[in-house]
Structures are given as structure tokens and as C-alpha cells.
Design an enzyme around this catalytic site. Sequence first.
Site, PDB file in Angstrom:
ATOM      1  N   GLU A   1       6.380  -4.628   0.067  1.00 49.34           N
ATOM      2  CA  GLU A   1       7.428  -5.313  -0.671  1.00 49.34           C
ATOM      3  C   GLU A   1       8.763  -4.685  -0.302  1.00 49.34           C
ATOM      4  OE1 GLU A   1       6.432  -6.658  -4.950  1.00 49.34           O
ATOM      5  OE2 GLU A   1       5.455  -4.720  -4.683  1.00 49.34           O
TER       6      GLU A   1
ATOM      7  N   GLU B   1      -4.321  -5.263  -8.154  1.00 46.94           N
ATOM      8  CA  GLU B   1      -3.309  -5.789  -7.231  1.00 46.94           C
ATOM      9  C   GLU B   1      -2.994  -4.725  -6.199  1.00 46.94           C
ATOM     10  OE1 GLU B   1       0.175  -7.527  -9.049  1.00 46.94           O
ATOM     11  OE2 GLU B   1       1.453  -6.933  -7.362  1.00 46.94           O
TER      12      GLU B   1
END
Length: 269
Positions: free
Chosen positions: A154, A149
Site C-alpha cells: 500500500e 487481511e
Amino acid sequence: MRMRWMTVALAALVFGSGTVQAQSGAAPVPVPSGWALDWHDEFDGTALDRGKWVPEPGGQDNGNNEQQFYTDRPENVRVAGGMLVLEARREAYGGKEFTSARIKTAGLQERTYGRYEARIQIPRGQGIWPAFWMLGADIKTVGWPRCGEIDIMENIGKEPNLVHGTLHGPGYSGEHAFGGPSQLASGAYADGFHVYAVEWEPKAIRWYRDGILYHTATPALVKGAWVFEHPFYVILNLAVGGYWPGYADATTVLPQQMRVDWVRVYKRP
């Protein structure tokens, strides 16, 4: 899209100039020096391009204990005014307290290596969790985190001046992931648009915010197997609540929107 943090020194990056024509009559797309445009969406139409993006409706939260139910309704995901809009709303739906949206390029656009970037204005508020990230296309056969990932950007609402870039893989996932923050000198990320990017090359991944290099990963730096030499797909989503951001409360003003001006993927010529 899990927890992470590790301090990394900042460094400057200067791009050369160049453009390519996006399509007939469209404005030229800038191309960073040393790269060639491979795939992009400028969100100039009137609806989400289903040839480029797959909505992921449902109440899944990937183990994060999130509060939203993702839908593909225009209330939650739409293209308007030259922008992709992902909107989180406070409404009971599918057994959840909130609705929002998540879209991906899985099965449509999957790449190994490249420069991935997007111009985004994130939302704000306690429990609000926008993300621009990537998953290994083999996730259904090998599972997570073996698939790998790459979290390009974020933000959690309780940290208005921080964004995080992170890797998850075997031995370094969840709260033990290999990541680094980018902090604004003043103001909040939700105040305007910023360009978030990674440059992913063999045995190296670099994170940028507005052209500033702030995090680098190599096999020698991560504490586990390097699983980033195969195809990945792109995800954009706006979550509400979870173990890491905490939960939406009475102070959380909704609806909130994650606005995406464009997403561009470049390759080496």
C-alpha cells in the site's frame, strides 16, 4: 487496507534462476528458486480476463471514508499495451466525487500459502491510495478482521517514498495492525515499476520489495489470533481519499493510473 506502521530491519534476498513457458508463443515467466508457478496473469490481451478477475463496482469504502465510486467501465479498468490499468478520475458518479476500480480473484482463484508478487507502477498525489492485497475467503461467514487481511503493498500519496506491508487480524487491525514500511533511498515509488511480494508459509509471512526482505510476521509477533492458515484471494484497487491517506484536494492531479505489468502466484514444488 487500513492504517499501519512498525519499523523493521532490512535484509537482502537473492533468488536463483528458472523459467516456465507462460503459453504458446509467450515469453517465459521467471520462477524464483524453490518455487513453482501456480497461477498468473501477464495482461497481454486486450481486455480484463473475467475468468481470473471479478470487478467490484460500487460506492463501498470498507469504513475508510473513501471518496471514489468503483466502476467496471473501461475508463476505470482496462488492459492495454500489456498492462492492467486502474484509473482514478475526478468525476461525479454514484453520489461520489471520483471514480476508480477494484478487482479481485474471489471465487476464481483462492489459495492457501505461496509466493504472491506483482510488478506495479503506482500513481501519485494527495489522497491517492493504491493497494495490492489479500483477504481471507471466509470473510462472508466470519467477517473482518477474523478472516485475516494480508496487505502486500500500500502507498498513500503524501508518502511518495514509502510503501507498507501489513497484517490485520483479531486484536491487531486498523490503526493497530502489524506492519512495516519499505523506504526508497531516493526518488518516489511512482517514478517507475517495482516488484512487490509476500512469501506466505505455515506460521510465517515475509514481505519483499524488489527482492529486499523488509518485514516478517509470525504468530509469536502479532498481538492476537493468527488467522492465516486457510484460503485467501487477491485484490488490486486504487482508492481516492480516506482517513489514513487524507483527501484529494486542489493539488491532486487527475486522472491517475495504477499500472500492473503482471501478477504471479507460486507454490512450493
